[in-house]
Design an enzyme around this catalytic site. Structure first.
Site, short mmCIF file in Angstrom:
data_model
loop_
_atom_site.label_atom_id
_atom_site.label_comp_id
_atom_site.label_asym_id
_atom_site.label_seq_id
_atom_site.Cartn_x
_atom_site.Cartn_y
_atom_site.Cartn_z
N HIS A 60 0.87 -1.15 -0.10
CA HIS A 60 -0.05 -0.22 0.04
C HIS A 60 0.93 1.11 -0.07
CE1 HIS A 60 0.76 0.68 4.24
NE2 HIS A 60 0.56 -0.59 4.52
N CYS A 108 4.04 -5.23 6.76
CA CYS A 108 3.47 -4.56 5.49
C CYS A 108 4.41 -4.03 4.57
CB CYS A 108 2.20 -3.90 5.52
SG CYS A 108 0.99 -4.71 6.41
#
Length: 202
Positions: free
Chosen positions: A117, A136
């Site tokens: 992301h 992440c």
């Protein structure tokens, strides 16, 4: 055809919350995502923040729900009485400029709870070492990555992608052909000119 299409810096997991090495597929792109905070991050990262400054959650667009699904005002809970074993709350962050996922989210079909992301913390990309996440992968240029993945320049130009991210409305676009992704970690590699590189293992 064995040609590099694009390259960009990323931010990965801390040494004690490492980003795993795996292969999978990216199957959709989401514009203006909400962030459903994983329980592990909620108790490790957010609970200490709730104890020190619960007002932070209201200013950053977070909503907290109890186990029955009722909204909770974080400033009305005695968080000192809550620990990791009794944390029965769900935390959700609204779409927007402060959202931890940024404006674009790329769904990886994996059991590791690892997301790909954007990020509002773009200044972190200036750091030489970029291990700041909870596992992440944050990408430097999510618009360019979305443009590549959507692979439809007439409908989804970079200008259109930017315009859609600015309206704060969540929109999910499945990829017609999911894209293979291989998450690797290398401390030694050779570039296209045959130059070897040796870097620190963070």
């Amino acid at each position: 055809n064995e040609k590099k299409i694009l390259q960009m810096p990323v931010i990965i997991g801390r040494n004690y919350r490492q980003t795993p090495v795996f292969s999978s597929k990216i199957d959709f792109v989401r514009f203006n995502p909400s962030w459903y905070v994983p329980h592990s991050i909620a108790v490790k990262d957010k609970l200490p923040l709730l104890r020190s400054d619960p007002s932070y959650f209201n200013t950053k667009g977070y909503h907290i729900y109890d186990e029955s699904g009722e909204a909770v005002n974080p400033e009305e809970v005695d968080w000192s009485d809550v620990d990791s074993s009794s944390f029965d709350y769900r935390i959700v962050q609204d779409p927007g400029s402060a959202n931890a996922l940024g404006k674009l989210f790329f769904h990886i079909n994996t059991p590791f709870d690892v997301f790909l992301h954007g990020t509002p913390d773009v200044d972190l990309f200036k750091k030489e070492k970029r291990s700041f996440s909870s596992g992440c992968i944050r990408v430097f240029d999510p618009v360019t990555l979305a443009f590549f993945l959507l692979n439809n320049p007439e409908k989804w130009s970079q200008k259109t992608i930017i315009q859609v991210t600015q309206n704060n409305q969540t929109q999910t676009l499945p990829l017609e052909y999911p894209v293979n992704i291989y998450v690797t970690y290398q401390t030694v590699w050779v570039d296209d000119q045959g130059q070897p590189y040796f870097v620190e293992d963070i």
